[in-house]
Scaffold this motif. Structure first.
Motif: not given
Lengths: 417, 417
Positions: A212-213, A191, A219, A216, A209
């Motif tokens: 990716l979730e 972030r 990626v 900010l 996962q």
């Protein structure tokens, strides 16, 4: 979290100094790091011993312990890796194109480092040295966030790397390690949009996962490989057999090994009759679709479920499905594949063309094993990971994929009318 | 949400058919769409009238109503835009490089469409047609999610676009519009990782932040431009004056206009004495740092706060800061800039080089206005947005930036040893 903020900030500040280094400066620093690794091998090996002991107590399997284990030969391997990185051509500073516009503006597109790259990875400590070498070569600062099992080893390695940098007059903050192993440290890293320019997660599907979730920062998704070989009705069956065995058996634990085999129904009986015994000789467990099972009722083949086709086994297990044609094979790959590596075996050029055009994956093979999807096998001389997304980089990522570009525009007073 | 799932799925299915279209097929379809837009202009204009009426009731400003308004001339402008897109060279299918490896494997890197691109944008309806043309040209299916104010116009435009596609034998599902305007529809779109390959948000900082926070699909961040002109001590002051005025005044509402001016302290008094009257003549409100204010006590200049330097005014407002040297200018840009467009005005080549090397932005100018950061001005012939991130695309994005690549590997039975 305050410490982490400081760490990402320091990496960013260091990254600004890296843009001034020549290729020669960087190569010298990379080679010097190697010699410091060797000087500090005792400290590194004793840190590694601590990690091994803790992991043994945690009950890690012997194969995982082996991935974690260092010895002098493996440290020598890391140093050789650094020397190879120093030999590669530096993409930074390369002019990609220059255009002179009718108004006289000269627009130059130049390769530049990203700035700060965050790399999140699991247990193998050689990734620490390799990632640091590749990021330094491309003028990027790096923030390393390795797995818990290797934390003492990684801290000792990074100490040597940073000592090497500062002895070579490169800011040591260009190589940072996050020493805390809680998951929140990953969240902080992904972030930190102001200080971090790119995140490369290398590890299992769960880690990727999670990144990716929550990220900010842009990626690059890497690594998960649910790969297939499709044996067409027009295949050279001996070639198909060799490739299927190679793609499954030669090193089943890696992402470019296959998990499923698709076979055209017209040759399924012949081909599988030859293949199944060889798979068994090699210790492969077979999970077959209904048609496969019906063809070989005496073989007591396990049933392949939807989940089997959806699983990256990374093990000596192969799911087999008989398909009615190439379109059905492509549809299966589209549903279950992870856009990594896919192969067709056929002598029919038009069928091959259909497969190469329609299959949406980083690497699509005609008459070769999927096992070649690798930066070294592709001739890049290095690899930071294998991208399974389509933005920026696809497939094996070498040095060029670790750079961005910017436009430098040279004028003599141009204004817009 | 079921309808949206169906819509993203249909776009994905259509995208698979697009990979078979030749450049000629695509160009014919793009041109045909133009003629259908003209045939359906009455329906489009009457839908636009509905949107204008609703927006007037909502109290939209006249300038926003003007952005929303269509007439026959503006529809003609959209059609001309499509014709220009048809004329451009198609990057899809281009071989980027081919390598033959020692084992005989031939590795070909080929440009391919992304697949499905989601474009989230605000009120201007011309984006609908432009984005559809550019995505079709690059073999991508598109899912459009425009602003509430233009929803009826956009639905009418997309009806014409889809009619045009199906008359040209291209699957109409290659162009999709999300008809619901609730924010959840954006969330659905940006989380549809299986069906959507790329998201391009075009709009205000709030929208872009929302997309970055929630997207599972890779994103290209566009547009926010807090740009600067730095006037060095060695500047040609007349050139600096012309460029500063141009970059601020010529079109203040766009992202490549400047928001702040940085001036070297050695020439601040001279330069600003010439600049300030011209800014005022042009209706520009000035917000100055303490030093600027002290130099011109009679001008009653407003004080520039931290927030002013951090704001993309998009208006006739200019923040001015006197800096002690180029390093201080670069530091200011680093703190407040959005990595879009930055300019230095100087006759000193070594100062220019420092600025071009150290400033981290998509476009860095020497002796020219920032207003040139634009796909057309760069000679790309098109533009889907201006990227302010470093992954994949930076600066103006033309057709090439709307493509990915894949590796096609041709073998004759190679297996990995």
């Amino acid at each position: 979290m305050h410490l982490l903020e400081q760490l990402t900030r320091q990496a960013k500040i260091a990254s600004r100094q890296l843009v001034h280094l020549s290729s020669d400066d960087k190569n010298k620093a990379i080679r010097h790091i190697g010699s410091v690794l060797w000087q500090q091998r005792k400290e590194i090996l004793s840190a590694n011993e601590k990690d091994l002991e803790a992991s043994r107590k945690q009950g890690l399997t012997e194969s995982k312990l082996d991935r974690l284990r260092l010895d002098e030969a493996r440290i020598q391997g890391m140093i050789t890796g650094l020397e190879q990185i120093a030999e590669l051509q530096d993409p930074v500073g390369e002019t990609i194109q220059t255009v002179t516009r009718p108004n006289g503006l000269q627009i130059e597109q130049v390769r530049v480092p990203f700035g700060v790259i965050g790399i999140i990875y699991e247990s193998r400590p050689n990734v620490t040295v390799d990632a640091a070498g590749l990021t330094l070569k491309t003028g990027n600062a790096v923030i390393l966030r390795g797995g818990k099992e290797a934390i003492n080893t990684n801290i000792a390695l990074v100490k040597a790397l940073r000592d090497g940098l500062s002895q070579a007059n490169v800011p040591e903050d260009a190589i940072q390690i996050i020493q805390q192993t809680e998951r929140q440290t990953i969240e902080h890293l992904i972030r930190s949009k102001n200080d971090v320019d790119l995140i490369i997660p290398r590890g299992g599907a769960g880690l990727i996962q999670y990144v990716l979730e929550h990220s900010l920062v842009p990626v690059i998704e890497t690594g998960v490989g649910n790969c297939h070989v499709y044996v067409d009705e027009d295949a050279d069956l001996q070639m198909a057999l060799d490739i299927a065995i190679n793609a499954k058996v030669q090193r089943p634990s890696v992402c470019n090994a296959i998990e499923s085999l698709l076979v055209h129904e017209k040759i399924a009986s012949n081909f599988l009759a030859a293949l199944i015994p060889v798979l068994k000789e090699n210790g492969v467990t077979i999970r077959g679709c209904e048609q496969t099972k019906a063809l070989f009722p005496d073989d007591e083949i396990e049933t392949a479920s939807h989940e089997d086709f959806d699983t990256e086994f990374l093990d000596l297990i192969l799911a087999i499905k008989v398909v009615k044609d190439t379109a059905a094979a492509i549809e299966h790959i589209d549903r279950y594949g992870t856009k990594h590596s896919e192969a067709i075996i056929t002598t029919n050029e038009s069928t091959a063309k259909q497969f190469l055009t329609e299959v949406d994956a980083a690497a699509v093979y005609h008459n070769a094993s999927t096992r070649f999807t690798d930066g070294f096998e592709f001739g890049f001389g290095a690899e930071i990971g294998i991208s399974t997304q389509k933005l920026h980089a696809r497939g094996p990522m070498g040095l060029i994929e670790m750079t961005s570009y910017k436009y430098l525009i040279h004028g003599d007073g141009q204004i817009r009318e």
